[in-house]
Enzyme design. Structure first.
Site, PDB file in Angstrom:
ATOM      1  N   GLU A  60      28.786  39.681  36.884  1.00  0.00           N
ATOM      2  CA  GLU A  60      28.448  38.540  37.907  1.00  0.00           C
ATOM      3  C   GLU A  60      27.244  38.221  37.701  1.00  0.00           C
ATOM      4  O   GLU A  60      26.801  36.990  38.093  1.00  0.00           O
ATOM      5  CB  GLU A  60      28.647  39.198  39.412  1.00  0.00           C
ATOM      6  CG  GLU A  60      30.086  39.249  39.790  1.00  0.00           C
ATOM      7  CD  GLU A  60      30.788  40.498  38.907  1.00  0.00           C
ATOM      8  OE1 GLU A  60      30.222  41.469  38.705  1.00  0.00           O
ATOM      9  OE2 GLU A  60      31.844  40.540  38.821  1.00  0.00           O
ATOM     10  N   HIS A 129      36.811  44.979  48.356  1.00  0.00           N
ATOM     11  CA  HIS A 129      37.364  43.655  48.174  1.00  0.00           C
ATOM     12  C   HIS A 129      38.056  42.955  49.417  1.00  0.00           C
ATOM     13  O   HIS A 129      38.866  42.082  49.192  1.00  0.00           O
ATOM     14  CB  HIS A 129      38.770  43.695  47.160  1.00  0.00           C
ATOM     15  CG  HIS A 129      38.487  44.416  45.845  1.00  0.00           C
ATOM     16  ND1 HIS A 129      38.314  45.744  45.723  1.00  0.00           N
ATOM     17  CD2 HIS A 129      38.470  43.805  44.568  1.00  0.00           C
ATOM     18  CE1 HIS A 129      38.274  46.058  44.434  1.00  0.00           C
ATOM     19  NE2 HIS A 129      38.304  44.896  43.622  1.00  0.00           N
TER      20      HIS A 129
END
Length: 329
Positions: A60, A129
């Site tokens: 990321e 998540h």
């Protein structure tokens, strides 16, 4: 006007804007062939090819850093992080770099960058998540934070983001993806910082956004059976925040409930409540109540998830409490 899902409206905006502006490209993991982890941009790789739909390694920090550099040198990236939780691997890039570009370079560089990620709880997605982090990003000057709840807004607000010159955190709740709604034909944009009255009412104001907007509308329908008229306001944009529309509604209804899925503790509800208290306190006939997730790690079990995250029943309960002037829930 057509009926599209939230996800289809989002994808349509990406395609139309990429056709309009050749400087827009998409970066993400499994994005070129698969269209992302949710297939949110299915077929886009075949349409625009590898130079404009770029597969990234699972880093990321690298994805966001590359997007930052591209944005500063004239391109307009859409950085797809899949899950909102994955921002945590790139927080230095987001908070210390992207948000400060205009200030650090005295306006010589712009940062036209959209970061999209799926947020919220959805069927056993578990603690890593499922988070909604909009309050974190709202705290950082320099970032625009949007959280639409309808297909029409998803398309119009993404187009606005891709035509602007500032970084946008685009929150896409997983459970909204398959929800259908009317979407205008042709080109349109929706400006940031303008809340929308989804349902007019006279007894209580419900200020909300993202997945809690449709749940609040369901709550309002149930409350109507008891003779309670609830006005539901979708904030749509977290930064800039349209508190004025909420305040005008509170002047009329005299009561306010704020509903979001993110944690109630330290969430956007606290900020909105404080601003309403500062601006229209004298109009209130009851304490402001907030609805949000309990302050606990999101479990994998869907049964336990329901115990932590708010739903229609929590909004109904909060509204009934403010109608009775109850201070503590």
């Amino acid at each position: 006007m057509r009926e599209l899902t939230f996800a289809s409206a989002f994808a349509e905006a990406v395609r139309e804007e990429m056709e309009r502006d050749p400087s827009i490209f998409v970066l993400g993991t499994d994005i070129r062939i698969r269209g992302g982890h949710f297939g949110q941009l299915k077929d886009i790789g075949q349409t625009f090819g590898p130079k404009r739909v770029v597969d990234s390694p699972i880093s990321e920090a690298a994805m966001v850093g590359l997007s930052l550099g591209a944005a500063m040198t004239g391109l307009r990236p859409i950085c797809d992080l899949n899950f909102e939780d994955f921002y945590l691997g790139a927080m230095d890039e987001v908070v210390n770099q992207i948000a400060k570009v205009r200030y650090k370079f005295n306006g010589q560089f712009k940062c036209p960058l959209v970061i999209r990620a799926s947020s919220g709880v959805a069927r056993a997605t578990g603690p890593q998540h499922s988070q909604m982090l909009e309050a974190w990003f709202a705290h950082v000057p320099g970032l625009i934070v949007v959280a639409p709840s309808t297909a029409e807004d998803a398309k119009g607000m993404l187009k606005t983001a891709l035509r602007g010159d500032d970084p946008v955190i685009f929150s896409f709740h997983k459970m909204l993806g398959n929800m259908k709604g009317p979407v205008p034909d042709g080109d349109y944009t929706i400006p940031f910082g303008q809340a929308k009255v989804l349902r007019p009412g006279t007894d209580v104001t419900i200020a909300t956004y993202s997945i809690m907007a449709p749940k609040s509308l369901q709550a309002a329908e149930e409350l109507e059976k008891d003779g309670i008229s609830a006005e539901v306001i979708d904030l749509r944009t977290i930064v800039p925040l349209d508190v004025k529309t909420v305040a005008e509604s509170v002047k009329k209804t005299k009561r306010l409930v704020i509903a979001h899925e993110a944690y109630k503790f330290g969430g956007m509800g606290a900020e909105i409540a404080a601003q309403i208290g500062e601006s229209v306190f004298d109009y209130l006939d009851a304490p402001i109540l907030r609805v949000g997730s309990k302050h606990a790690v999101i479990p994998v079990s869907p049964v336990l998830q329901e115990q932590i995250t708010p739903g229609k029943a929590d909004v109904v309960e909060a509204v009934r409490a403010v109608m009775e002037g109850v201070a503590v829930r």
